[in-house]
Scaffold this motif. Structure first.
Motif, PDB file in Angstrom:
ATOM      1  N   PHE A 244       0.825  -1.213   0.000  1.00  0.00           N
ATOM      2  CA  PHE A 244       0.000   0.000   0.000  1.00  0.00           C
ATOM      3  C   PHE A 244       0.859   1.262   0.000  1.00  0.00           C
TER       4      PHE A 244
ATOM      5  N   ALA B 153      -0.114   0.801   5.326  1.00  0.00           N
ATOM      6  CA  ALA B 153      -1.245   0.043   5.900  1.00  0.00           C
ATOM      7  C   ALA B 153      -0.802  -1.053   6.851  1.00  0.00           C
ATOM      8  N   LEU B 154       0.157  -0.740   7.708  1.00  0.00           N
ATOM      9  CA  LEU B 154       0.582  -1.719   8.712  1.00  0.00           C
ATOM     10  C   LEU B 154      -0.465  -1.763   9.824  1.00  0.00           C
ATOM     11  N   PHE B 155      -0.529  -2.896  10.525  1.00  0.00           N
ATOM     12  CA  PHE B 155      -1.481  -2.995  11.637  1.00  0.00           C
ATOM     13  C   PHE B 155      -0.859  -2.295  12.833  1.00  0.00           C
ATOM     14  N   ASP B 156      -1.405  -1.138  13.180  1.00  0.00           N
ATOM     15  CA  ASP B 156      -0.688  -0.306  14.150  1.00  0.00           C
ATOM     16  C   ASP B 156      -0.781  -0.816  15.578  1.00  0.00           C
ATOM     17  N   SER B 157      -1.659  -1.796  15.823  1.00  0.00           N
ATOM     18  CA  SER B 157      -1.680  -2.331  17.174  1.00  0.00           C
ATOM     19  C   SER B 157      -0.869  -3.624  17.296  1.00  0.00           C
TER      20      SER B 157
ATOM     21  N   LEU C 239       1.776 -12.039  10.242  1.00  0.00           N
ATOM     22  CA  LEU C 239       0.319 -12.213  10.121  1.00  0.00           C
ATOM     23  C   LEU C 239      -0.129 -13.044   8.908  1.00  0.00           C
TER      24      LEU C 239
ATOM     25  N   ARG D 136       6.292  -7.573   4.714  1.00  0.00           N
ATOM     26  CA  ARG D 136       5.021  -8.272   4.871  1.00  0.00           C
ATOM     27  C   ARG D 136       4.487  -8.740   3.517  1.00  0.00           C
TER      28      ARG D 136
ATOM     29  N   SER E  55      -7.346   3.697   7.660  1.00  0.00           N
ATOM     30  CA  SER E  55      -5.918   3.616   7.353  1.00  0.00           C
ATOM     31  C   SER E  55      -5.605   2.397   6.477  1.00  0.00           C
ATOM     32  N   GLU E  56      -6.610   1.903   5.788  1.00  0.00           N
ATOM     33  CA  GLU E  56      -6.474   0.823   4.800  1.00  0.00           C
ATOM     34  C   GLU E  56      -6.035  -0.509   5.396  1.00  0.00           C
ATOM     35  N   GLN E  57      -6.087  -0.633   6.744  1.00  0.00           N
ATOM     36  CA  GLN E  57      -5.660  -1.909   7.327  1.00  0.00           C
ATOM     37  C   GLN E  57      -6.642  -3.028   6.994  1.00  0.00           C
TER      38      GLN E  57
END
Lengths: 403, 266
Positions: free
Chosen positions: A88, A92-96, A105, A154, B130-132
């Motif tokens: 992206f 668009a990383l998973f921030d949590s 993942l 990723r 955020s496109e996640q």
């Protein structure tokens, strides 16, 4: 010609009143990097999202190996999805999730691999992308460039066959930017994936793409090899390419390929009119892939930059140096026959010092080795022809090596 | 011109009638899809446990607090009403029945909406903008299964337990005001609790809390998940709208569903 891997046939897409894609036709071939260029807001990212299925066309078809995506069975679509990755624009990383969990993942969720194997794969990819010591950090604690590389890790960790890159280098400094480009080219060679890149980076994209397509007003107005695009007469294409292209390569501070080739043609004209000879020296970094692997893509770019700066400083002021590809530098030496060119080169090799090029950081298993070849220009010969002569002369002539 | 005006008014009225029905349909599909995927293999046990911790364990304190004060207030109000008829001995029954049948399930649901429901809507909303969520889709990870199903499963486990804690703490709250402050015999208080509460009341409260858990998680996750389709405000504003409407809609819906359920259960 072989059959395209992915085909877009007459794809239309409208957002509200705005027609974004207005009958796009595009073919993407296996094992090639296809770059989509075009002004901001012409729908390049939208096009990419159609390929992976995040958006559905209003009309038209997208075919994978000749089969329309919309008519695929669930299992076939799953197979398609397992082969494709998407990088992206905004990472668009998973921030949590931590960096390691982010990269893990897709492996944990979709592939039934043992934990040790997952760990090994993550280690590998993180090492290759120069991402050490950030395992437990969260995306918001990383710089933009690092986030991009985590996103790239990723995307690549599943060994995809097709990778879609949505502006992979926006917001990166020249070294990182070139590192990402060299990574795309390098991995593409090594893993043989098919790449689709949306990018503004002209001329860099011409170095690593096999095909380039330009999108304008919702349609592909030109599609072809980088050479064909650069030589296209269409004013719209020319204006776009010229508009974006700077006169200097931002990594090496040398002329860009297009500028360099222009100067070459000027010299050729002088040769034809006034019989003023000129020569070229072609430097090729011999073990680019090997050192990429040994010390990381970003470090190689730093070395390349140092080498370029040293070369530029030690050539004569009239000599013109420019990048001729990801791992090639071409010097055009006006008023110089081949013997004089050799003298210039001898002087250059005496001046070049290992520590200036590879810096102070010691790399135990690393040799930076450059081949150089000379050729004197003949009347009416094309640049490719002279470069080929220089290239064939390389092996016998000189190997410059610093370890 | 007049005809065109009439046509647009008609179209507007039509849209006004159709869009809530469409929205309800979407929510119903979203719920059934998420519910079905709780059981689709491989089960997402670790994610469910994580969510039980977030929705359940972390809400225990707030539930105890509200439960205690609700019980205490019921004790006070009940005492002063009952004392007028000389039947303050029935306080235990009044407190326990109102808590177990109504206050427990409803107030637990509303407290969890405030604590966990808003967080669900905001978290999923941010993932959307955020496109996640798109990133999950590109990895062929079903976002509804990944984000919604574990939350719903966790709510099914947590809500009845939290309700039970609320009820018990509330009954002791009533005892605190009724017996310790106002002097009702503790033996009578607890004997009345025991004799008046039937299994039917407890299972009714249990059913309510299960239904509320489905309503709350579905509304909150739905609002977050479809943040990007909202007409009013994109980005951060979209998320804030989504969170607000998630909280308001789930509270209101909890009370409406409570009425409907009560009328069936009684």
């Amino acid at each position: 010609m072989n059959k395209p891997l992915i085909e877009l046939e007459n794809v239309f897409k409208k957002f509200g009143q705005k027609q974004i894609l207005d009958g796009v036709n595009l073919s993407i071939y296996r094992g090639e990097v296809t770059t989509i260029i075009g002004k901001s807001g012409v729908g390049k990212s939208v096009l990419l999202k159609h390929i992976i299925g995040l958006l559905k066309p209003d009309s038209g078809r997208i075919l994978f190996k000749g089969q329309p995506l919309s008519e695929m069975k669930k299992s076939a679509r799953q197979v398609f999805k397992s082969k494709i990755s998407y990088l992206f624009q905004g990472s668009a990383l998973f921030d949590s999730l931590s960096v390691v969990d982010n990269i893990a993942l897709p492996l944990r969720e979709k592939q039934s691999l043992p934990a040790a194997e997952i760990k090994k794969r993550i280690r590998n990819i993180m090492q290759q992308l120069d991402l050490s010591d950030i395992d437990d950090k969260y995306p918001s604690q990383l710089s933009g460039g690092m986030q991009k590389r985590v996103a790239l890790a990723r995307a690549l960790v599943t060994d995809p066959e097709i990778v879609l890159f949505d502006e992979p280098t926006t917001g990166l400094d020249p070294i990182r930017k070139n590192a990402v480009h060299s990574m795309i080219a390098d991995y593409q060679k090594r893993f043989g994936f098919t790449g689709v890149v949306v990018s503004h980076e002209i001329p860099d994209i011409f170095y690593f793409s096999q095909r380039v397509a330009m999108l304008e007003e919702g349609r592909v107005i030109i599609e072809g090899t980088p050479k064909e695009i650069q030589q296209a007469t269409d004013p719209e294409v020319q204006q776009f390419i010229r508009g974006l292209e700077s006169h200097r390569d931002d990594l090496t501070d040398m002329h860009t390929q297009l500028q360099g080739e222009k100067r070459f043609l000027e010299e050729m004209a002088r040769l034809q009119r006034h019989q003023v000879v000129f020569s070229i020296i072609l430097f090729s970094i011999k073990n680019m892939e090997e050192i990429n692997e040994a010390i990381g893509h970003a470090e190689v770019q730093t070395v390349l930059k140092n080498f370029s700066v040293q070369t530029l400083n030690n050539l004569r002021i009239t000599d013109i140096c420019f990048r001729y590809g990801l791992d090639k530098i071409l010097a055009v030496l006006p008023n110089t026959d081949i013997d004089q060119a050799r003298m210039v080169f001898d002087k250059l090799t005496k001046e070049l010092k290992a520590e200036d090029i590879i810096g102070v950081r010691p790399y135990p298993e690393f040799c930076f080795s450059v081949d150089a070849g000379f050729a004197e220009a003949q009347q009416d010969s094309q640049i490719e022809h002279i470069v080929a002569i220089a290239e064939s002369a390389q092996n016998e002539l000189f190997e410059f090596k610093v370890c | 011109m007049r005809f065109a005006d009439a046509k647009t008014t008609l179209a507007f009225l039509g849209r006004l009638a159709i869009s809530p029905i469409q929205e309800m349909g979407r929510i119903a599909i979203f719920f059934s899809y998420g519910f079905f995927h709780i059981f689709s293999p491989p089960l997402q046990i670790s994610k469910i446990i994580e969510q039980v911790y977030f929705i359940g364990t972390k809400s225990v304190f707030v539930i105890c607090l509200t439960g205690a004060f609700t019980g205490m207030v019921l004790g006070l109000q009940g005492y002063y009403t009952l004392v007028q008829f000389g039947s303050e001995g029935l306080l235990g029954a009044a407190v326990a029945l109102s808590l177990i049948r109504e206050m427990g399930p409803v107030l637990t649901a509303i407290m969890v909406v405030g604590r966990a429901g808003s967080a669900m809507a905001a978290e999923i909303g941010i993932m959307r903008i955020s496109e996640q969520i798109d990133a999950l889709e590109t990895m062929d990870i079903d976002p509804v299964r990944f984000l919604f199903s574990p939350r719903m499963a966790a709510a099914f486990i947590s809500f009845p337990l939290l309700t039970a804690i609320f009820d018990v703490v509330g009954i002791f709250g009533g005892y605190l005001t009724g017996s310790i402050l106002l002097g009702i015999n503790p033996g009578i208080y607890f004997a009345k609790v025991q004799s008046s509460v039937l299994m039917k009341d407890i299972s009714g409260g249990f059913i309510k809390s299960l239904v509320f858990s489905a309503v709350v998680t579905t509304i909150c996750c739905f609002q977050g998940y479809f943040t990007h389709t909202r007409a009013e405000g994109f980005g951060a504003k979209g998320v804030s709208h989504a969170t607000t409407s998630a909280v308001v809609a789930s509270c209101v819906l909890t009370l409406i569903v409570d009425y409907i359920l009560t009328s069936f259960l009684l």
